[in-house]
Scaffold this active site. Structure first.
Site, PDB file in Angstrom:
ATOM      1  N   ASP A 128     -68.132   0.702  51.079  1.00  0.00           N
ATOM      2  CA  ASP A 128     -68.564   1.980  50.506  1.00  0.00           C
ATOM      3  C   ASP A 128     -70.063   2.200  50.734  1.00  0.00           C
ATOM      4  OD1 ASP A 128     -68.546   4.417  49.159  1.00  0.00           O
ATOM      5  OD2 ASP A 128     -68.728   3.515  47.179  1.00  0.00           O
ATOM      6  N   GLY A 181     -65.502  13.611  49.368  1.00  0.00           N
ATOM      7  CA  GLY A 181     -64.080  13.326  49.174  1.00  0.00           C
ATOM      8  C   GLY A 181     -63.567  12.073  49.856  1.00  0.00           C
ATOM      9  N   ALA A 182     -64.487  11.262  50.426  1.00  0.00           N
ATOM     10  CA  ALA A 182     -64.032  10.093  51.190  1.00  0.00           C
ATOM     11  C   ALA A 182     -63.270   9.091  50.319  1.00  0.00           C
ATOM     12  CB  ALA A 182     -65.207   9.408  51.881  1.00  0.00           C
TER      13      ALA A 182
HETATM   14 CA    CA Z   1     -68.462   6.661  48.425  1.00  0.00          CA
END
Ligand code: CA
Length: 728
Positions: free
Chosen positions: A325, A200-201
């Site tokens: 990311d 859920g990041a």
């Molecule tokens: Ca990610």
């Protein structure tokens, strides 16, 4: 006694636990998995998680005779969308266990494929909206006669391995109402506890893992991967105190900060350490998250935790102050290697950021780190273990070309290590992206919260600002994209199977995946000198482990993106995998994917020597463009605004448009009249929530919904005219 019987007796004797109890994995069996070469006890086979099968009946001398043995149905049975099958099966004493989308679980006879039981947690379909990258499950855990599976909506469930009935279940979420937590990663048993993380990041959550008593489900400990707001509560433990020192005074605590644990964890019974990889930040843009530029522990880190008390023993952070990311959630492999003349107990990982890491798994000391794909964010890793930043990939002041992309040099598709060749086999990807910052950022519940945007791959060298981009950007930004792309080698995607020597930190060979294979799935390697990998194009491919020579290819007509396994029942060696396309690429099916040619649904497939031809699924039938509602239904001014709203709110799943851009999700650009008539009740009223389409009433007004529909009607009129023009 025939050889077959001898093998069976040996298998029974070696079984330590009682084979009459299904799923009876024990600490002894976990520790000495090599004594039972025919078993696949955990996602990576044994605690080493090297995905190396010691079986040799199937080998480089006869792999061309590998063929279809059986299949078993693994459809997701919810709504019209088939979801990705990313899990690795586990095979214990002749029973194959595997999880599926939403946190379902299936047990089948590993010799015949006959279903023994099926478990469906009946997750509220509206949770689908909360998953960044499809409602997948990457695996379950089998131990002590129980199967442990985590559901997308946050429950950890213990099932009776014999019957699939619930023994206990526990809610693992906090802030369920305001935070978009999901679970897609597998739980793992570490001695007396079963541990699970979450996802859920991208939406803004605070990452953590929790240890539960595996017999009762009672909570024993919780370890957060990033600190909480110190103004609200003091740090939970010493590890959080130390982490807090690496976050500045202007940290945006509201964003949750990320660091979720959504990949496979490992448990080393000799060192009694649980290894945990943590994920990316929220928001990605570090200047919005914590302008101090501190390390931001424990984002993108490997943690070693004592499973008895949940305390941190050591950590290694791969990317301080993460902004791309990047994640350390990819699979980890435990091995004993001789390095510089010394035997070392190592942990190996090839995470998204493009470096191959070899750590001492007892201490966390970095032994070596070298790029396994082209990398431009760092030029290397120094002797203290810190990356040497180039500054090239920082997109704070202007868009920057970044290598690798958010998809990673390697992602969740598991890599494997062959103890005989000494090589690690990585499903690798070389690709560039252009990242740019959002000028303003504020955490919004119910939304993706990245503080940045990205364009992947394929921006041509001679790109001009006037050219069409996959999103609406102002011309000045487009000019900067072109500048960023020119500064780097090709941004285009190259996928390949990479054989990597972890001691020399060098490539030994690579097999480029061409247009026919598309993306490669997870990897299995065997003592028969084999590497076996599925492809998104729907093949199971067998290579020689020492040279990469392709030995055999089996067409199954369904993408295999998870990792295959190998096991033995009654003296026969099998290879099995789950098939079914999905995951992060479900919204935009690449042209070579099997899902563009055949009906795409979940299948468990098994193969054996002398097997036959694999049955193909029915051919996909092209979807017509129904006659659109009349022009009076929309105003052009509404449609223009709707285009922007569609890109922001809908395209993440429903980006597909016509036969040219297929998606696994319903194509909203060609809706039947009956769906147009109830558009608002779906988008705002949640009419299709049980099937996976949640209400968006929290972020869209009735006027917004009308504008989106106006845009869709406009596009449907264009598609309808085109399809009418091409009819004979
Ligand atoms: Ca990610």
């Amino acid at each position: 006694m025939s050889r077959r019987h001898a093998v069976l007796v040996v298998a029974l004797l070696a079984g330590c636990g009682s084979p009459s109890v299904p799923g009876n994995v024990t600490l002894d069996r976990w520790r000495s998995g090599d004594a039972e070469p025919g078993q696949w006890l955990g996602l990576g086979r044994t605690y080493r998680a090297d995905r190396f099968s010691p079986l040799v009946a199937l080998s480089d001398t006869n792999a061309n005779r590998l063929g279809f043995a059986w299949e078993s149905d693994a459809r997701s049975r919810r709504g019209r969308v088939e979801h990705g099958q990313e899990a690795t099966p586990i095979v214990v004493d002749g029973v194959l266990y595997v999880s599926g989308p939403w946190g379902t679980a299936i047990a089948v006879d590993a010799k015949t494929g006959r279903q023994i039981w099926r478990y469906d947690p009946e997750v509220d379909g509206s949770y689908g909206r909360r998953a960044c990258c499809d409602v997948v499950s990457r695996g379950l855990s089998v131990w002590g006669g129980r199967v442990y599976v985590a559901t997308l909506d946050g429950w950890l469930v213990a099932l009776d391995a014999a019957t699939g009935t619930e023994v206990w279940k526990v809610d693992t979420f906090e802030d369920r109402d305001t935070r978009f937590y999901t679970i897609t990663g597998p739980p793992i048993v570490a001695k007396d506890v079963v541990v699970v993380g979450n996802s859920g990041a991208e939406f803004g959550v605070r990452g953590y893992i929790t240890g539960y008593d595996r017999a009762t489900g009672a909570r024993k400990w919780r370890f957060y991967t990033v600190p909480g707001d110190p103004a609200k509560a003091p740090p939970e433990n010493d590890a959080m105190k130390r982490a807090l020192e690496t976050w500045g005074p202007k940290t945006d605590w509201a964003s949750g900060l990320g660091g979720t644990v959504w990949g496979e964890m490992n448990y080393d019974p000799e060192l009694n350490l649980l290894y945990v990889g943590t994920g990316n930040s929220t928001p990605y843009a570090g200047w919005h998250r914590d302008p101090s530029g501190g390390d931001n522990l424990y984002l993108v880190s490997i943690l070693a935790i004592n499973p008895d008390d949940g305390q941190l023993r050591w950590h290694y952070q791969q990317v301080p102050w993460e902004i791309w990311d990047y994640t350390a959630t990819m699979n980890m492999i435990l091995a004993d290697l001789t390095i510089d003349g010394r035997p070392r107990q190592v942990l190996m990982q090839a995470p998204k950021n493009g470096f191959f890491y070899v750590l001492d798994r007892a201490t966390g000391e970095l032994i070596s780190a070298k790029p396994y794909v082209y990398v431009n964010w760092a030029s290397g890793v120094d002797s203290t273990g810190r990356p040497i930043l180039t500054g090239k990939a920082n997109y704070r002041d202007r868009p920057a070309a970044v290598f690798p992309t958010q998809a990673g040099g390697h992602n969740w598709q598991p890599m494997a290590f062959n103890r005989q060749t000494g090589l690690v086999y990585i499903p690798a990807r070389e690709q560039g992206m252009i990242m740019f910052t959002e000028r303003e950022y504020r955490w919004l519940p119910g939304d993706v919260n990245m503080g940045s945007g990205a364009i992947f791959g394929d921006l041509p060298k001679d790109f001009k600002p006037s050219q069409e981009l996959p999103m609406q950007v102002p011309p000045e930004l487009a000019r900067q994209f072109a500048d960023a792309a020119r500064a780097e080698p090709s941004m285009a995607t190259r996928e390949f199977l990479l054989a990597w020597d972890p001691i020399a930190q060098r490539e030994r060979w690579r097999v480029p995946l061409g247009a026919t294979e598309m993306m490669g799935g997870g990897v299995l390697t065997t003592a028969g000198n084999l590497v076996i990998q599925g492809t998104a194009a729907g093949q199971l491919v067998v290579y020689r482990a020492d040279t990469g020579e392709k030995l055999h290819e089996i067409d199954v007509g369904t993408a295999i993106i998870g990792a295959p396994v190998s096991y033995e029942v009654d003296g026969v060696q099998y290879v099995a995998a789950v098939a079914g396309f999905g995951g992060a690429l479900n919204p935009a099916l690449a042209p070579g994917t099997a899902a563009t040619r055949y009906a795409n649904y979940g299948r468990i497939l098994a193969f054996a020597l002398g097997g036959g031809v694999a049955p193909l699924p029915p051919k996909r039938t092209p979807q017509p463009v129904p006659e659109p509602p009349p022009a009076e239904w929309y105003r052009e001014t509404e449609a223009a605004r709707g285009a922007g709203l569609f890109a922001q709110r809908c395209a993440r799943c429903h980006g597909g448009r016509g036969e040219a851009q297929l998606s696994a999700y319903p194509d909203l650009h060609r809706l039947p009249a009956a769906t147009h008539a109830i558009f608002d009740s779906i988008v705002l009223g949640g009419k299709l929530a049980p099937s996976g389409m949640a209400s968006f009433a929290d972020v869209l007004t009735p006027a917004d919904s009308r504008a989106i529909q106006a845009y869709l009607i406009r596009e449907q009129r264009v598609l309808f005219a085109e399809s009418a023009a091409t009819k004979p």
